[in-house]
Design a protein around this motif. Structure first.
Motif, PDB file in Angstrom:
ATOM      1  N   ALA A   1       0.835  -1.206   0.000  1.00  0.00           N
ATOM      2  CA  ALA A   1       0.000   0.000   0.000  1.00  0.00           C
ATOM      3  C   ALA A   1       0.869   1.254   0.000  1.00  0.00           C
ATOM      4  CB  ALA A   1      -0.945   0.005   1.205  1.00  0.00           C
TER       5      ALA A   1
ATOM      6  N   GLY B   1      -3.559   0.986  -3.883  1.00  0.00           N
ATOM      7  CA  GLY B   1      -3.050   1.239  -2.531  1.00  0.00           C
ATOM      8  C   GLY B   1      -4.155   1.123  -1.493  1.00  0.00           C
TER       9      GLY B   1
ATOM     10  N   TYR C   1      -4.927  -2.578  -0.842  1.00  0.00           N
ATOM     11  CA  TYR C   1      -3.948  -3.217   0.038  1.00  0.00           C
ATOM     12  C   TYR C   1      -4.081  -2.714   1.475  1.00  0.00           C
ATOM     13  CZ  TYR C   1      -1.591  -5.808  -3.612  1.00  0.00           C
ATOM     14  OH  TYR C   1      -1.303  -6.698  -4.609  1.00  0.00           O
ATOM     15  N   ALA C   2      -4.369  -1.436   1.645  1.00  0.00           N
ATOM     16  CA  ALA C   2      -4.577  -0.902   3.002  1.00  0.00           C
ATOM     17  C   ALA C   2      -5.800  -1.559   3.640  1.00  0.00           C
ATOM     18  CB  ALA C   2      -4.744   0.610   2.950  1.00  0.00           C
TER      19      ALA C   2
END
Length: 192
Positions: free
Chosen positions: A114, A160, A163-164
């Motif tokens: 991320a 990102g 993934y976060a």
């Protein structure tokens, strides 16, 4: 696989509260970008082929439009791949770890990825701003060149965020998740 694992068409998140709203919004944006991009590219290509072979005249902007759509599809696609756990995994070591270590590794992998995606978003945004400042136009379409590349930071940002959200999911759930939709593990192949 678990009943919490869903197919590739889900746009409703299973994350709680605001995170679920963000996850659902990203899923819907991905779906629109990918569907519109693929459909427009197909229509443009078919129309250009018909024009070239039937009417003896190509669509003059077809190549530029397809280039824009390829960038859009590519960078929306990386977010889609992250959402559905279709990213590349080197799992030889990961699979041998005990569950708590796999969870920690997955959180670390998701957080680091991320950070890199948000960093790439930052740099891509700077590049798009630089292109916008130069005022160059695409030759056939006569639109600013930066419009072609605006999808790059958008795609990096959405990836990102995916993934976060995966890191958060792994910190708040008891199972280990490859993405917000896909549990870690392998499907058993019963066919021989």
């Amino acid at each position: 696989m678990s009943d919490q694992t869903v197919t590739g068409t889900q746009t409703e998140s299973n994350l709680p509260g605001l995170l679920g709203v963000v996850d659902t919004a990203i899923a819907r944006i991905e779906a629109v970008m990918l569907a519109a991009g693929v459909l427009l590219m197909a229509a443009n290509t078919v129309a250009n082929v018909i024009g070239r072979f039937v009417l003896q005249s190509s669509i003059y902007f077809s190549e530029e439009l397809n280039s824009i759509l390829i960038v859009l599809i590519t960078f929306a696609g990386i977010s889609y791949a992250a959402r559905h756990g279709r990213h590349i995994r080197m799992s030889a070591i990961f699979d041998t770890l005990p569950a708590p270590a796999r969870r920690a590794a997955m959180v670390l992998i998701a957080v680091v990825t991320a950070i890199f995606m948000f960093g790439l978003c930052w740099y891509a945004t700077g590049y798009v701003i630089t292109l916008a400042g130069r005022g160059r136009l695409l030759p056939a379409l006569q639109i600013p060149v930066w419009w072609m590349y605006v999808w790059v930071p958008v795609g990096f940002f959405m990836t990102g965020a995916q993934y976060a959200l995966t890191a958060v999911k792994n910190l708040t759930e008891k199972d280990i998740w490859l993405s917000t939709l896909v549990l870690e593990g392998y499907e058993e192949d019963n066919q021989v």
